[in-house]
Design an enzyme around this catalytic site. Structure first.
Site, PDB file in Angstrom:
ATOM      1  N   GLU A 147       0.839  -1.197   0.000  1.00 40.44           N
ATOM      2  CA  GLU A 147       0.000   0.000   0.000  1.00 40.44           C
ATOM      3  C   GLU A 147       0.874   1.247   0.000  1.00 40.44           C
ATOM      4  O   GLU A 147       1.880   1.259   0.713  1.00 40.44           O
ATOM      5  CB  GLU A 147      -0.915   0.048   1.233  1.00 40.44           C
ATOM      6  CG  GLU A 147      -1.988   1.112   1.075  1.00 40.44           C
ATOM      7  CD  GLU A 147      -2.950   1.252   2.267  1.00 40.44           C
ATOM      8  OE1 GLU A 147      -3.986   1.881   2.098  1.00 40.44           O
ATOM      9  OE2 GLU A 147      -2.656   0.733   3.331  1.00 40.44           O
ATOM     10  N   GLY A 280       3.158   2.172  10.781  1.00 42.39           N
ATOM     11  CA  GLY A 280       3.043   1.533  12.084  1.00 42.39           C
ATOM     12  C   GLY A 280       2.635   0.073  11.917  1.00 42.39           C
ATOM     13  O   GLY A 280       3.122  -0.816  12.610  1.00 42.39           O
ATOM     14  N   ALA A 281       1.738  -0.166  10.959  1.00 38.26           N
ATOM     15  CA  ALA A 281       1.252  -1.513  10.690  1.00 38.26           C
ATOM     16  C   ALA A 281       0.529  -1.503   9.349  1.00 38.26           C
ATOM     17  O   ALA A 281       0.179  -0.433   8.842  1.00 38.26           O
ATOM     18  CB  ALA A 281       0.295  -1.951  11.789  1.00 38.26           C
ATOM     19  N   GLU A 283      -2.523  -3.648   7.035  1.00 35.59           N
ATOM     20  CA  GLU A 283      -3.646  -4.579   7.174  1.00 35.59           C
ATOM     21  C   GLU A 283      -3.746  -5.661   6.101  1.00 35.59           C
ATOM     22  O   GLU A 283      -4.856  -6.148   5.849  1.00 35.59           O
ATOM     23  CB  GLU A 283      -4.938  -3.762   7.161  1.00 35.59           C
ATOM     24  CG  GLU A 283      -5.319  -3.126   5.798  1.00 35.59           C
ATOM     25  CD  GLU A 283      -4.809  -1.704   5.599  1.00 35.59           C
ATOM     26  OE1 GLU A 283      -3.817  -1.331   6.235  1.00 35.59           O
ATOM     27  OE2 GLU A 283      -5.412  -0.973   4.790  1.00 35.59           O
ATOM     28  N   ASN A 284      -2.644  -6.070   5.453  1.00 36.96           N
ATOM     29  CA  ASN A 284      -2.727  -7.102   4.412  1.00 36.96           C
ATOM     30  C   ASN A 284      -3.740  -8.177   4.803  1.00 36.96           C
ATOM     31  O   ASN A 284      -3.744  -8.656   5.934  1.00 36.96           O
ATOM     32  CB  ASN A 284      -1.369  -7.771   4.232  1.00 36.96           C
ATOM     33  CG  ASN A 284      -0.255  -6.766   4.129  1.00 36.96           C
ATOM     34  OD1 ASN A 284      -0.256  -5.932   3.243  1.00 36.96           O
ATOM     35  ND2 ASN A 284       0.680  -6.825   5.066  1.00 36.96           N
ATOM     36  N   HIS A 316      -7.175  -1.435  14.993  1.00 38.89           N
ATOM     37  CA  HIS A 316      -7.267  -0.667  13.743  1.00 38.89           C
ATOM     38  C   HIS A 316      -7.061  -1.581  12.533  1.00 38.89           C
ATOM     39  O   HIS A 316      -7.866  -1.578  11.595  1.00 38.89           O
ATOM     40  CB  HIS A 316      -6.213   0.451  13.782  1.00 38.89           C
ATOM     41  CG  HIS A 316      -6.103   1.261  12.521  1.00 38.89           C
ATOM     42  ND1 HIS A 316      -6.495   2.578  12.447  1.00 38.89           N
ATOM     43  CD2 HIS A 316      -5.642   0.951  11.280  1.00 38.89           C
ATOM     44  CE1 HIS A 316      -6.286   3.035  11.220  1.00 38.89           C
ATOM     45  NE2 HIS A 316      -5.765   2.064  10.493  1.00 38.89           N
ATOM     46  N   GLU A 317      -6.017  -2.365  12.566  1.00 37.09           N
ATOM     47  CA  GLU A 317      -5.728  -3.215  11.397  1.00 37.09           C
ATOM     48  C   GLU A 317      -6.817  -4.277  11.201  1.00 37.09           C
ATOM     49  O   GLU A 317      -7.160  -4.632  10.079  1.00 37.09           O
ATOM     50  CB  GLU A 317      -4.352  -3.868  11.524  1.00 37.09           C
ATOM     51  CG  GLU A 317      -3.183  -2.891  11.704  1.00 37.09           C
ATOM     52  CD  GLU A 317      -3.172  -1.718  10.730  1.00 37.09           C
ATOM     53  OE1 GLU A 317      -3.685  -1.874   9.600  1.00 37.09           O
ATOM     54  OE2 GLU A 317      -2.680  -0.637  11.106  1.00 37.09           O
ATOM     55  N   HIS A 320      -9.802  -2.991   9.457  1.00 35.79           N
ATOM     56  CA  HIS A 320      -9.625  -2.963   7.999  1.00 35.79           C
ATOM     57  C   HIS A 320     -10.028  -4.282   7.325  1.00 35.79           C
ATOM     58  O   HIS A 320     -10.326  -4.299   6.136  1.00 35.79           O
ATOM     59  CB  HIS A 320      -8.159  -2.726   7.646  1.00 35.79           C
ATOM     60  CG  HIS A 320      -7.736  -1.288   7.678  1.00 35.79           C
ATOM     61  ND1 HIS A 320      -8.432  -0.287   7.049  1.00 35.79           N
ATOM     62  CD2 HIS A 320      -6.641  -0.697   8.229  1.00 35.79           C
ATOM     63  CE1 HIS A 320      -7.771   0.865   7.228  1.00 35.79           C
ATOM     64  NE2 HIS A 320      -6.698   0.643   7.948  1.00 35.79           N
ATOM     65  N   GLU A 339      -9.264   4.563   6.257  1.00 34.74           N
ATOM     66  CA  GLU A 339      -8.469   4.979   7.421  1.00 34.74           C
ATOM     67  C   GLU A 339      -9.306   5.692   8.496  1.00 34.74           C
ATOM     68  O   GLU A 339      -9.096   5.470   9.678  1.00 34.74           O
ATOM     69  CB  GLU A 339      -7.287   5.838   6.975  1.00 34.74           C
ATOM     70  CG  GLU A 339      -6.315   5.107   6.033  1.00 34.74           C
ATOM     71  CD  GLU A 339      -5.753   3.820   6.634  1.00 34.74           C
ATOM     72  OE1 GLU A 339      -5.923   3.574   7.837  1.00 34.74           O
ATOM     73  OE2 GLU A 339      -5.148   3.045   5.859  1.00 34.74           O
TER      74      GLU A 339
HETATM   75  N1  BES Z   1      -3.047   1.183   5.895  1.00 33.02           N
HETATM   76  C1  BES Z   1      -2.226   1.725   6.889  1.00 33.02           C
HETATM   77  C2  BES Z   1      -0.762   1.539   6.633  1.00 33.02           C
HETATM   78  C3  BES Z   1      -0.177   2.496   5.639  1.00 33.02           C
HETATM   79  C4  BES Z   1       0.068   3.797   5.993  1.00 33.02           C
HETATM   80  C5  BES Z   1       0.152   2.081   4.374  1.00 33.02           C
HETATM   81  C6  BES Z   1       0.602   4.665   5.084  1.00 33.02           C
HETATM   82  C7  BES Z   1       0.678   2.947   3.460  1.00 33.02           C
HETATM   83  C8  BES Z   1       0.907   4.250   3.809  1.00 33.02           C
HETATM   84  C9  BES Z   1      -2.537   1.095   8.244  1.00 33.02           C
HETATM   85  O1  BES Z   1      -3.807   0.576   8.379  1.00 33.02           O
HETATM   86  C10 BES Z   1      -2.445   2.175   9.246  1.00 33.02           C
HETATM   87  O2  BES Z   1      -3.254   3.039   9.228  1.00 33.02           O
HETATM   88  N2  BES Z   1      -1.450   2.142  10.114  1.00 33.02           N
HETATM   89  C11 BES Z   1      -1.230   3.193  11.077  1.00 33.02           C
HETATM   90  C12 BES Z   1      -1.470   2.718  12.456  1.00 33.02           C
HETATM   91  C13 BES Z   1      -2.850   3.013  12.915  1.00 33.02           C
HETATM   92  C14 BES Z   1      -3.110   2.485  14.285  1.00 33.02           C
HETATM   93  C15 BES Z   1      -3.192   4.481  12.889  1.00 33.02           C
HETATM   94  C16 BES Z   1       0.194   3.645  10.932  1.00 33.02           C
HETATM   95  O3  BES Z   1       0.922   3.017  10.182  1.00 33.02           O
HETATM   96  O4  BES Z   1       0.573   4.617  11.562  1.00 33.02           O
HETATM   97 ZN    ZN Z   2      -5.277   1.976   8.576  1.00 35.39          ZN
END
Ligand code: BES
Ligand code: ZN
Length: 895
Positions: A147, A280-281, A283-284, A316-317, A320, A339
């Protein structure tokens, strides 16, 4: 369109935001074989394509891959004969691959086969390598992060969220390693040192959710009540640290199944900690990847804040898996549906699992962050146009996440929780395995609620910004007027449908209405409990609580707007705060609105400071944590605007925090709450930064004990960062002992959360020479490139200029190392935003003029706007004649 597309030239496909859809993928058979030593991979993909309009072209995405000679072919089911493209073009700047065929491809299914090769990069995107240690030896693992648009770096594909297909994945990997993908393994063949793993074919999903992880791991496992197998994979020997996240995941899956009225659809869910990870993470589908800090919890060395972070990131993940994976945004313009919703839903889970965390009060931090960013002229609407793949990264910001989550909360509170849940479940059913746009969701909500959801919500998602609602009291009515709130102090010209809620001296007397126009009046007869006695509004509410009357707008802070009260109403609220008649959310809201109005020079800093004094007996975690972040900002501004008041300002802020600090002390209390544990850490950090000698000395004493014994009860994880920050207050260029000890702890620990705590405290030293040392340390191989941002977060005011010079001197290197991802934006925002003069803004602009690229352009504009807003605020502080007196009085007041 029945016409053949064959006449078109390759030029037609260049510079387009989206791929042409005359042929779309239905199924991918993907084979990958990474070489973890050489950091390369070979792959082969067979894509079942549906030709919808006859064409001579197939146009898909590809980046940084080499097609193997003669490996491309297309076999139409109709002709059943294999043909090869006569020409292959790669349009590098658009990351598209065009195959031209001499024959027209007929309508119907066909299989496009491509052999390719690539490298496992070290940029934490696409198919990349991450490094870990095993038995003292450094090893590579192979990980994917697709992503928003990097699946194309791993295999040629239609890399858009709406192009859903099924995936049948096969991996050939060293036989001693663990290899994971979205689905479970259905077949394994070992052949000497290699093994071939075939995974079950996936249901329909978008390319950005495809994932593969190959490395050495241990795991812990549990099952949901439905029998979904959940595993947490960690570094070998660390699987105990996965237990907390595992428990949260199992419970959360059960909870979401009920909430969305739809079970988790895959047979398994794996969650993996990856040592090098940009976000941070991620969601694959069925294989969620995490930074170690967002997944691992160590009983002895993780803080309460770390625990909360793990729980909310997991929640959160997993949200998704429904919102995003099962129902996917149709295009990145609707990213917020992913998001914003996942952010909001994660609070439902955290609240249900850990009610004592009062997580909905903490949600206000999300709203505040959304309001802050959205008060900039350089903000963007929630639904944002995306014209090129390289614009997507930047919209993973506080608008999509936090404003998104906040407007959802506002709508939920307007429609009611039951109706909202039913609508969401219906929306998930209707769009399962497919894609949706923002208006699809509004349509379902409108259907279920009978309210004009589309009309109300468009005003929040299609235009940027939000209103400040000014409220005045008159003898016989309350007057409401909305105008766009901008932190520059200017007013914009937006108009919103604002759900107004009002509370009259008691939470039992409430009223709500929708403010649809610029201004509206609320007559006293519309007032709860009103009678025709001729009393004015405030007197009426006065009668109810037997004290001074008050009126609070935006009850519980569920609305995404600011409120500006007239003097009379402000005085009533101040009384209500001191008389402890307001809920914590309302206390928070009043202060935060006042702070924002002050930053926008709509209210004096002296009035803000005197309002803050009303919070001297505050004990709530979220409210105090907000007060603390205000303290930092105030000190920064006053240091520039009125340095002669700096010491007294600090003294006042210390006074304000001491009430709770003294209650909490340094030591953990038996059975104390999670929130107190978090609060203690934050209060002590603030006192240390404000230069409170007693706190600093005590911190140093405890830190010394910690150096001798990392398990000393004198320094449990919740107070460690405070001790580190305090130690850095004692460090200077000629006495770096404390700094060196911290670097030693950094290198010795193998817990990422500990490393992050240290990184976050190093740069808050008052000596700029030490700050420079720290910044240079961040660029060494001792700090993973994912972690540098933590080091930038804490830069002291004295280090501000040094950091800017450092950024310029190292820009080429920084841009090369972080430039392809979103982490680069943090260098810009952390270092640029704290400045506070127009001259500096010009200087920064000049530096970036020749260095700007799409991935930082919005962030740079926003940061510069902040600098100019700071400058304006400083001018207003200089003109604030009462400030000196107010601050001095409060600094020396004995409570
Ligand atoms: N889908 C995002 C990860 C992501 C972020 C992919 C930016 C590509 C670009 C994931 O679900 C996400 O939102 N992660 C957050 C953590 C969340 C608890 C707010 C993150 O990575 O900060
Ligand atoms: Zn997210």
């Amino acid at each position: 369109m029945a016409m053949e597309q064959g006449q078109q030239s390759v030029e037609q496909f260049k510079g387009q935001a989206r791929l042409p859809k005359f042929a779309v993928p239905r199924r991918y058979e993907l084979f990958l074989k990474p070489d973890l030593l050489a950091c390369t991979f070979i792959g082969a993909v067979q894509i079942t394509v549906d030709v919808i309009d006859p064409t001579r072209f197939l146009v898909l995405n590809s980046a940084e891959l080499t097609m193997r000679d003669g490996s491309v072919s297309f076999k139409s089911h109709y002709f059943n004969q294999e043909i090869r493209p006569s020409e292959v073009f790669l349009v590098e700047e658009d990351q598209i691959l065009v195959f031209k065929f001499d024959e027209v491809l007929p309508v119907g299914a066909g299989v496009l086969a491509i052999g390719f090769e690539g490298t496992l990069n070290d940029r934490m995107k696409g198919f990349y390598k991450s490094v870990y240690e095993h038995n003292g030896e450094k090893k590579n693992m192979a990980v994917t992060q697709f992503e928003p648009a990097d699946a194309r770096q791993c295999f040629p594909c239609w890399d858009e969220p709406a192009c859903k297909a099924s995936f049948k994945i096969t991996l050939e990997v060293p036989s001693e390693l663990v290899a994971l993908s979205n689905m479970p393994v259905i077949d394994e063949k070992v052949d000497g040192s290699l093994k071939t793993l075939s995974f079950l074919e996936s249901p329909l999903m978008s390319t950005y959710l495809v994932a593969v992880v190959i490395g050495l791991f241990d795991y812990v496992e549990a099952s949901t009540t439905d029998g979904v197998k959940v595993r947490v994979y960690c570094q070998v020997g660390k699987s105990n640290q996965g237990k907390f996240a595992l428990d949260v995941a199992v419970k959360t899956l059960d909870l979401y199944k009920k909430y969305f009225d739809e079970p988790y659809p895959l047979p398994k869910l794996d969650m993996v900690a990856i040592p090098d990870f940009a976000a941070g993470a991620m969601e694959n589908y069925g294989l969620v990847t995490y930074r170690e800090t967002a997944l691992l919890y160590d009983e002895r060395h993780s803080a309460a804040a770390n625990k909360q972070r793990v729980a909310t990131v997991v929640a959160h993940e997993l949200a998704h898996q429904w919102f995003g994976n099962l129902v996917t945004m149709e295009w990145w313009t609707h990213l917020w549906l992913n998001e914003g919703f996942a952010t909001w839903v994660s609070y439902l889970s955290a609240d249900s699992l850990f009610p004592e965390w009062k997580i909905w009060t903490q949600f206000l931090d999300e709203t505040t962050a959304g309001l802050r960013l959205d008060a900039l002229a350089e903000s963007h609407p929630i639904e944002v146009d995306i014209n090129h793949a390289n614009e997507i990264d930047e919209i993973f910001d506080s608008i999509s996440y936090r404003k998104g989550a906040s407007v959802i909360r506002m709508l939920q509170s307007y429609l009611g929780a039951d109706c909202f849940q039913k609508s969401l479940a219906l929306y998930i059913k209707r769009f399962a395995w497919a894609n949706a746009k923002t208006e699809d969701l509004w349509a379902v909500l409108e259907e279920e609620s009978g309210e004009p959801v589309q009309l109300i919500m468009s005003s929040w998602t299609k235009q940027k910004g939000y209103p400040v609602v000014s409220v005045k009291v008159n003898d016989d009515c309350l007057e409401f007027e909305q105008s766009q709130f901008l932190s520059s102090g200017l007013s914009g010209d937006g108009l919103w449908m604002v759900p107004i809620t009002i509370c009259f001296s008691s939470y039992d007397a409430q009223k709500k209405f929708l403010l649809k126009t610029k201004s509206e009046k609320l007559d006293k007869l519309d007032f709860p409990g009103s009678s025709d006695t001729g009393y004015n509004l405030l007197e009426q509410s006065n009668q109810r609580n037997g004290g001074q009357p008050w009126i609070k707008i935006n009850v519980d802070q569920t609305g995404f707007y600011r409120v500006k009260y007239d003097d009379q109403l402000t005085a009533g609220l101040r009384y209500a705060i001191e008389a402890k008649q307001l809920s914590e959310t309302d206390r928070y809201g009043i202060l935060d609105d006042s702070f924002a109005l002050c930053m926008a020079c709509k209210q004096t800093t002296s009035s803000l400071v005197s309002l803050m004094a009303a919070y001297r007996e505050e004990l709530n975690y979220t409210v105090l944590s907000q007060i603390i972040s205000m303290c930092y900002k105030l000190v920064d501004m006053i240091a520039d605007a009125a340095p002669e008041l700096l010491n007294e300002t600090k003294q006042f802020l210390i006074n304000l925090l001491l009430f709770s600090a003294e209650k909490l002390g340094w030591d953990l209390k038996d059975g104390e709450s999670h929130l107190d544990a978090m609060l203690r850490g934050e209060i002590l950090i603030a006192l240390a930064e404000l230069g409170h000698e007693i706190t600093i000395n005590e911190a140093v004493r405890r830190f010394t004990a910690f150096l001798d014994d990392r398990n000393t009860p004198l320094l449990p994880p919740d107070t460690r960062k405070a001790a580190y920050v305090a130690v850095m207050q004692t460090v200077n260029a000629s006495n770096k002992l404390g700094y060196e000890s911290l670097l030693r702890v950094y290198q010795e620990t193998d817990l990422s959360q500990e490393k992050v705590r240290i990184l976050g405290s190093l740069a808050c030293c008052h000596d700029s020479a030490v700050v420079l040392d720290v910044l240079n340390f961040l660029l060494t191989s001792k700090v993973r490139s994912q972690d540098v941002v933590h080091g930038l977060a804490g830069i002291s005011r004295e280090g501000r200029e040094t950091a800017w010079i450092w950024l310029q001197e190292n820009w080429d290197h920084i841009s090369k190392t972080w430039g392809s991802g979103f982490l680069i934006t943090r260098f810009v925002s952390s270092i640029v935003s704290p400045f506070s003069s127009d001259e500096k803004a010009k200087e920064i602009e000049a530096f970036f003029a020749s260095r700007i690229k799409p991935s930082i352009s919005r962030t740079l504009k926003q940061s510069l706007e902040r600098v100019r807003n700071n400058a304006r605020w400083i001018q207003s502080i200089k003109k604030d004649k009462d400030l000196g007196e107010v601050v001095r009085e409060l600094a020396y007041r004995k409570y």
